[in-house]
Design an enzyme around this catalytic site. Structure first.
Site, PDB file in Angstrom:
ATOM      1  CG  ASP A  26      -1.554  21.664 -32.019  1.00  0.00           C
ATOM      2  OD1 ASP A  26      -1.360  20.441 -32.137  1.00  0.00           O
ATOM      3  OD2 ASP A  26      -1.489  22.270 -30.925  1.00  0.00           O
ATOM      4  CD  GLU A  29      -2.702  15.023 -33.820  1.00  0.00           C
ATOM      5  OE1 GLU A  29      -1.591  15.576 -33.695  1.00  0.00           O
ATOM      6  OE2 GLU A  29      -3.768  15.594 -33.543  1.00  0.00           O
ATOM      7  CG  ASP A  63       0.677  18.312 -26.080  1.00  0.00           C
ATOM      8  OD1 ASP A  63       1.258  19.189 -26.748  1.00  0.00           O
ATOM      9  OD2 ASP A  63      -0.548  18.138 -26.106  1.00  0.00           O
TER      10      ASP A  63
END
Length: 975
Positions: A536, A539, A612
């Site tokens: 996770d 980015e 999300d």
């Protein structure tokens, strides 16, 4: 994830705490707030307003060099505006017809980033040796194709590249003269502060301005060339302006798809022209977007610069291999054409033009470039249960026990960040997880697995061995100075980020996952081989960074700035993690890695999810479109959080969410830490029973899903296939993205994504019979397309079987998928209107790589009439590999393939326990295995015999035919 209060010793740092629900637009730039995007859009505006506009770029005809024996040529490119600036053009045609166009600055002040393609491609493409270029006075061209239908034309002045089929332009580069590669230059005298563009706040954008000599092309002022400020963060630009603008036109294609990831329709809405849907371009800039909008061009977690253009005549596509921040405008000047304008902050021009001409051709061409999706472990297609967070080993054991008490299947339990002591990944919080290995063994005892989160940021403290080793190795991202470790803030508080562009990090990272001691090197001994990984925040997400990410002037290995590599950054972590999971086992087992951030080629490393999302009907609906868009861009192992990450969905919504999830390739329930617990066993009846039925349905259909993933692994074709892929000539379905097919199984599903629905409309594109999967009701389509009404009460899923299909299921309820390995099969035979059907089944051990050695079962089932006017049906099973060399498993030589391989022998006793045949022309006189005795069967007549009418279909149930799933056989139904 939402950013909470973070503690670091006595320091309390408050970072981006949401005061209310909803997307915070001020956290992210618009095009008007990004200097290079402003410049690119302004260029397009000036071109549109100037009828005499002409591109300054032209090919120097004296420099053209054609390679002997290969379909490539190079040439110099000059600009009429800057005679001293040189560019190089390289055009080549691959052996599958793909055209690659590269242009770079030559002998510039600095080197432009040119490595994006090398991270995406699986190998350097092979060039055609059967195509030659013809050099003329005005252009260079090549004709190729089996019928010489394709032609590439490179016009010399101005530079223009076009792909034609049968004389019609399909793809054109620089057809609207918007190509502009900002050359490197030295910083001249300039005012320290500029006037912000209209609509910008003084605090959010400072523009360095200098009057320009080539205003007609580059604009009147130097707009954001050397420095920009946004949200209190200043981006220094030591290399100055280096953006790349390129118009890509599809003159005969009115629909475009792809460029994920955005929350929008599959058929991309317009951003310019008359009455655009969005005012801003689509953006590709991997971003941690809090509670993203359900309809927006805002960039999300991943970026795949692949676009399909489609019409009833053909499909073409482009892959624009650029890794920097990119904005894409879409416009339809006519109903049958599409203009796009790509504006990137840095990089070279490196565009792959895929000629198609069918969607399947595009998938194969793109897969040949960037690879196919990895064949996942079989268990990874089951039900995954997650929340932020299961708080202890006892909590995990309790959740598993409750699933079993309520007879609900599940394969994987997940742990979010709270398992880790002070968010130091790999390090268990022993207060709450005192016996992690015992907990994992308890889960594994029932064939289940665990997934644990590992993020790329490391807590900056010397008592954290992972950080200490990374720091000592010098493999952390550097600040703009290039020598100091970059410090930002994330879950761990003060954090550093691993620079996976640095080869020195690779072996070290792989070694961390060893669950045995590695001498003086740290490794994760508190894990097992059944512990898999969730990557996770890659980015990367940086809570106190610009746009909640890393400063663009940070420095990576090789001296490249973060702006150059940002969109690639997220794919390196799952790449190395998947390698680590393979390396830890002997013999190796297939890895499972879930990633939030991705780029072209990420499909080779694992699964993704849409981030999300919110527990709303709108997010439920757009999640389907997003999964379809990711699939056509290669990232087919995709899904959305069931129930929505945020919110507390009511029971009706949660049931519909599970129906959506059960028909996603990746099926995971997940929830935010502040939501109420919503494991499926917690609902009251009748909702709990509905969820149990949905979960069991997913498990019965695992053979269908696994076969579809095998096709994706071999051919690059997505697991979920949008309507335009299955019916590429049916214009009425080109914009459909709320119904889709699962592989080539013939299963058509339309999940319900609205409240209080009792029936729904399903579009049938063809004159064919479709059967309700559950009731066997037969619907008739039309050659002109037809809408039919399908029951869709809360306990019902609109699921149809296309006539002409055979689907294979396993109907025994089990607690997890590994417990199904020896279960018998059921065959559903959905006869088409002429009494024909076919299907396939792929099996292997579902865990190792022995399938690459030919240890597989790959069967084809065919039902057909024994004679043209006969009603007698013969259903046969045959080995698919032997009869179709082109379909052989990748890496397996057909000459070495043995239908009686070790795996086939291990399952030869697994039988077909039932057949369901729909649409027979009448009651059978006999049903028998060819050469055997009569089989027990039941027949229910229907009005829809052989698909000629709409209504209840005839159904024949053959009980326990006893034939092996791994052998050839034939069953004759005499009517």
């Amino acid at each position: 994830m939402v950013r909470p209060v973070i503690f670091s010793g006595a320091l309390l740092l408050l970072l981006s705490i949401p005061t209310s629900l909803g997307f915070k637009s001020q956290d992210f730039k618009t095009c008007a707030q990004a200097g290079f995007c402003r410049r690119g859009r302004a260029l397009a505006s000036r071109a549109q307003d100037n009828a005499s506009w002409k591109s300054p770029y032209s090919v120097d005809s004296s420099s053209i060099s054609v390679s002997s024996g290969e379909a490539s040529f190079t040439a110099g490119v000059k600009s009429s505006l800057y005679p001293d600036v040189k560019f190089g053009l390289d055009v080549r045609i691959h052996d599958d017809g793909v055209v690659r166009v590269r242009m770079d600055e030559v002998d510039g002040l600095r080197k432009r980033y040119d490595e994006a393609a090398s991270w995406a491609l699986i190998a350097e493409p092979k060039l055609s040796r059967e195509i030659s270029w013809t050099v003329g006075k005005k252009d260079v061209r090549a004709v190729y194709g089996t019928k010489k239908e394709n032609e590439v034309v490179v016009s010399l002045e101005p530079l223009r590249v076009s792909l034609l089929r049968n004389g019609k332009e399909q793809v054109v580069l620089n057809g609207r003269s918007l190509l502009h590669m900002e050359h490197y230059r030295t910083k001249e005298s300039s005012r320290p502060e500029g006037t912000p563009e209209e609509g910008l706040d003084e605090d959010d954008a400072q523009v360095v301005v200098q009057v320009k000599p080539n205003a007609w092309f580059e604009g009147e002022v130097e707009d954001g060339y050397w420095e920009e400020t946004f949200g209190g963060n200043t981006d220094t630009k030591p290399k100055g302006p280096e953006s790349l603008s390129l118009d890509i036109t599809f003159p005969n294609h009115g629909h475009v798809y792809g460029i994920p990831q955005h929350a929008t329709h599959l058929d991309l809405p317009t951003t310019t022209g008359e009455d655009p849907t969005y005012s801003d371009p689509y953006r590709l800039w991997n971003s941690d977007v809090f509670e993203y909008l359900a309809s927006s061009p805002v960039s999300l977690y991943g970026s795949i610069p692949v676009m399909h253009a489609h019409s009833a005549e053909s499909t073409v596509a482009i892959f624009n291999a650029v890794a920097s921040d990119t904005w894409i405008d879409v416009d339809h000047p006519t109903l049958k054409s599409t203009n796009t304008h790509w504006i990137s902050e840095s990089g070279i021009l490196d565009v792959f033009i895929m000629p198609g001409p069918t969607p399947d051709d595009i998938f194969k061409q793109y897969a040949k470039l960037t690879g196919t999706s990895a064949l996942p472990a079989h268990w990874a297609l089951g039900h995954h249960q997650c929340r932020w967070n299961y708080i202890s080993t006892d909590d995990v054991r309790s959740v598993q026990q409750r699933f079993d008490e309520h007879d609900m299947p599940v394969d994987v339990f997940w742990l979010d960040i709270e398992y880790a002591e002070e968010h130091k990944y790999f390090i268990w919080d022993k207060k709450m997880f005192p016996d992690p290995v015992d907990m994992m063994h308890d889960v594994e005892a029932l064939g289940r697995k665990m997934v644990v989160i590992i993020d790329p940021h490391l807590k900056r403290t010397d008592n954290y061995p992972v950080y200490k080793e990374a720091s000592d190795l010098g493999v952390l991202v550097k600040s703009k100075s290039g020598d100091a470790e970059y410090e930002g803030w994330c879950w761990s508080g003060s954090s550093a980020w691993i620079d996976f562009f640095n080869p020195g990090a690779w072996d070290w990272w792989r070694g961390l996952f060893k669950n045995t001691s590695q001498g003086d090197k740290w490794s994760w001994v508190d894990s097992t081989e059944s512990t898999y990984i969730w990557n996770d925040m890659n980015e990367p997400s940086v809570f106190n960074g610009p746009e909640i990410s890393m400063p663009r002037d940070n420095v990576h290995y090789g001296g490249w700035e973060h702006r150059d590599v940002h969109n690639i950054n997220g794919m390196l972590l799952p790449n190395l993690t998947s390698q680590a999971l393979v390396a830890r086992s002997d013999p190796p087992k297939r890895p499972f890695v879930l990633t939030r951030s991705f780029y072209a080629g990420s499909q080779r490393f694992g699964a993704m999810w849409t981030g999300d999302n919110l527990g709303t009907w709108d997010h439920m609906a757009v999640g389907i479109s997003m999964v379809l868009a990711n699939g056509i861009a290669g990232m087919t192992f995709a899904g959305s959080d069931v129930g929505g990450f945020f919110g507390n969905p009511e029971p009706e919504m949660l049931v519909r969410w599970y129906q959506v999830g059960a028909f996603n390739p990746f099926f995971r329930a997940h929830a935010h830490i502040d939501t109420k617990r919503r494991e499926p066993y917690l609902l009251d009846e009748p909702y709990r029973g509905m969820l149990r039925d949905i979960l069991r349905l997913r498990y019965t259909m695992l053979p269908i899903w696994y076969t579809a993933f095998h096709d994706a692994n071999i051919y690059g074709i997505p697991v979920l296939r949008p309507h335009y892929v299955v019916f590429p000539k049916d214009e009425a379905g080109f914009s459909l993205d709320d119904q889709y097919f699962i592989g080539d199984s013939g299963l058509l599903v339309k999940p319900v994504v609205h409240k209080d629905v009792t029936e729904t409309d399903v579009y049938l594109a063809e004159d064919q019979v479709y059967y309700n999967y559950f009731s066997h009701y037969a619907y008739r389509g039309s050659s002109k397309g037809k809408h039919v009404t399908v029951p869709a009460a809360l306990h019902e899923i609109p699921l149809l079987i296309r006539g002409g299909s055979i689907v294979t299921t396993r109907e025994r309820p089990r607690r997890s998928s590994p417990l199904m390995q020896r279960d018998p099969f059921t065959l559903r035979v959905a006869l088409d209107k002429v009494g024909y059907a076919k299907g396939q089944l792929y099996l292997d051990d579902g865990e190792t790589f022995s399938h690459l050695e030919g240890n597989i079962v790959w069967r084809q089932f065919v039902a057909e009439k024994t004679a043209k006017k006969s009603k007698t049906i013969r259903i046969t099973s045959s080995d698919l590999v032997s009869q179709n060399p082109d379909a052989a498993v990748e890496g397996v030589s057909l000459t070495k393939y043995d239908p009686l391989n070790a795996f086939a022998k291990s399952v030869e006793s697994v039988r077909v326990e039932k057949m369901v045949v729909m649409g027979l022309g009448g009651k059978p006189k006999s049903v028998r295995v060819d050469g055997g005795e009569e089989l027990v069967s039941e027949f229910t007549p229907g009005v829809a015999a052989e698909g000629k009418k709409e209504g209840a279909a005839s159904v024949l149930i053959v009980k326990d035919p006893g034939v092996s799933i791994a052998k050839d056989w034939s069953i004759v139904i005499e009517v």
